[in-house]
Design a protein around this motif. Structure first.
Motif, PDB file in Angstrom:
ATOM      1  N   TYR A 176       4.673   3.715  -6.574  1.00  0.00           N
ATOM      2  CA  TYR A 176       3.772   2.783  -7.327  1.00  0.00           C
ATOM      3  C   TYR A 176       3.071   2.438  -6.581  1.00  0.00           C
ATOM      4  O   TYR A 176       2.236   1.711  -6.532  1.00  0.00           O
ATOM      5  N   LEU A 180      -0.939   1.400  -6.071  1.00  0.00           N
ATOM      6  CA  LEU A 180      -1.857  -0.055  -6.171  1.00  0.00           C
ATOM      7  C   LEU A 180      -2.183  -0.496  -5.098  1.00  0.00           C
ATOM      8  O   LEU A 180      -3.292  -0.699  -5.617  1.00  0.00           O
ATOM      9  N   PRO A 185      -4.987  -0.791  -9.962  1.00  0.00           N
ATOM     10  CA  PRO A 185      -4.594  -1.219 -10.837  1.00  0.00           C
ATOM     11  C   PRO A 185      -4.816   0.212 -12.337  1.00  0.00           C
ATOM     12  O   PRO A 185      -4.531   1.054 -12.857  1.00  0.00           O
ATOM     13  N   ASP A 186      -6.053  -0.054 -12.177  1.00  0.00           N
ATOM     14  CA  ASP A 186      -6.608   1.260 -12.921  1.00  0.00           C
ATOM     15  C   ASP A 186      -8.103   2.000 -12.711  1.00  0.00           C
ATOM     16  O   ASP A 186      -8.729   3.009 -13.405  1.00  0.00           O
ATOM     17  N   ARG A 303       0.748   4.758 -12.902  1.00  0.00           N
ATOM     18  CA  ARG A 303       0.414   3.563 -12.656  1.00  0.00           C
ATOM     19  C   ARG A 303       0.733   2.591 -14.089  1.00  0.00           C
ATOM     20  O   ARG A 303       0.203   1.560 -14.331  1.00  0.00           O
TER      21      ARG A 303
END
Length: 336
Positions: A176, A180, A185-186, A303
């Motif tokens: 994870y 990042l 994050p996205d 995520r």
């Protein structure tokens, strides 16, 4: 998977298998995902059933005789399933040809204008057909091969990988953090990101080593091979079990443990005997696609969700691919 957040364990396999098939349509064939969900389910059921029939016929020697095979009604059932499978290939070809005729691309081919333009597998096949290298029948056979051998294996391996990540939270957190660091994050995964996901790659490789979706491979021996206590003679067939090889002590100590770090700097890093995708001339044509596809799926899932699982009671069954039959549920929590 969103409806399952915070609501206990559930079977994640159905979500992964549908996603894998739809991803194949977009990424490998360059068409929009097929909207007819009922047909997609019918197709997946047909593939599952015909593969089992082929395996059963191999074992049940009396059905090797075509007359007996027809007499049992199995041949009629096989023809019905083949028709469904061929229909899938025909649907894909029709959608692709319509898109090419209208000069409309059903996917965004220019993910990054500074890099090599993306060309789906099916485009290459259709270009070959223009030169007469492939007939329509051969194109359909190529499509059937790439679909049947591809989408379920990727979904199975992702199923196992998420189970192991859920059972090893410290590994999941390392993965994870890398996601990042590389993606934020996205953000979506770009082509330049794939090779930067080093720990993610190690996790996938370790999952392939410890819980592989294809547990055996059949090969024809083309020359005599002398082993310690036996000689395999040319012209015979042999079965290779990658899972047995991957647990061998020649890999180093603690081969029974799930440890992605060993792919980074340990015993596994340069091992030339790793056979999850086969070895030599007959290795898997979809190796790169499978790994990239799994990286992208894990990037989006992990995520968004924290996964938990208990694999102590995992039971599996071999049906061309290794499929979990019990003890394979996961639970998910929303990451904040």
């Amino acid at each position: 998977m969103e409806p399952h957040v915070g609501k206990g364990s559930f079977d994640h396999w159905p979500y992964l298998i549908h996603n894998s098939l739809e991803t194949f349509c977009v990424g490998t064939f360059g068409i929009d995902a097929i909207d007819d969900k009922e047909f997609l389910q019918k197709y997946m059921d047909a593939v599952h059933e015909i593969v089992n029939m082929a395996m059963n016929r191999t074992i049940q020697f009396w059905t090797h005789n075509d007359f007996i095979y027809r007499l049992t009604g199995l041949k009629k059932k096989e023809d019905e399933l083949v028709k469904i499978i061929h229909t899938m290939a025909d649907v894909i070809l029709q959608k692709k040809k319509a898109a090419m005729t209208n000069e409309v691309s059903n996917i965004n081919s220019d993910f990054d204008t500074t890099e090599t333009k993306y060309k789906p597998f099916l485009d290459h096949i259709l270009e070959l057909s223009k030169n007469g290298a492939l007939t329509d029948k051969q194109i359909r056979e190529e499509l059937n091969t790439i679909i049947i051998t591809g989408y379920e294996t990727v979904a199975s391996q992702l199923t196992f990988t998420l189970l192991q990540l859920g059972a090893y939270p410290e590994v999941q957190e390392k993965l994870y953090k890398e996601l990042l660091q590389v993606l934020g994050p996205d953000r979506d995964v770009g082509k330049n990101d794939v090779n930067k996901l080093v720990y993610t790659n190690a996790v996938i490789m370790e999952s392939l080593r410890t819980l592989i979706s294809i547990p055996l491979m059949l090969r024809c021996v083309d020359k005599d091979v002398k082993l310690k206590n036996y000689t395999m003679h040319a012209g015979n067939y042999c079965i290779i079990f990658p899972l047995a090889c991957d647990y061998d002590q020649s890999w180093g100590a603690h081969t029974d443990q799930f440890c992605p770090e060993k792919w980074l700097e340990g015993d596994f890093k340069d091992n030339k005997e790793f056979a999850a995708f086969g070895l030599g001339k007959r290795n898997c044509i979809g190796k790169t696609y499978a790994i990239v596809s799994m990286k992208v799926a894990l990037a989006h899932l992990l995520r968004r969700y924290r996964v938990k699982a208990d694999i102590s009671k995992l039971k599996m069954k071999y049906e061309f691919v290794m499929r979990p039959i019990s003890g394979h549920e996961i639970s998910i929590e929303k990451r904040t």
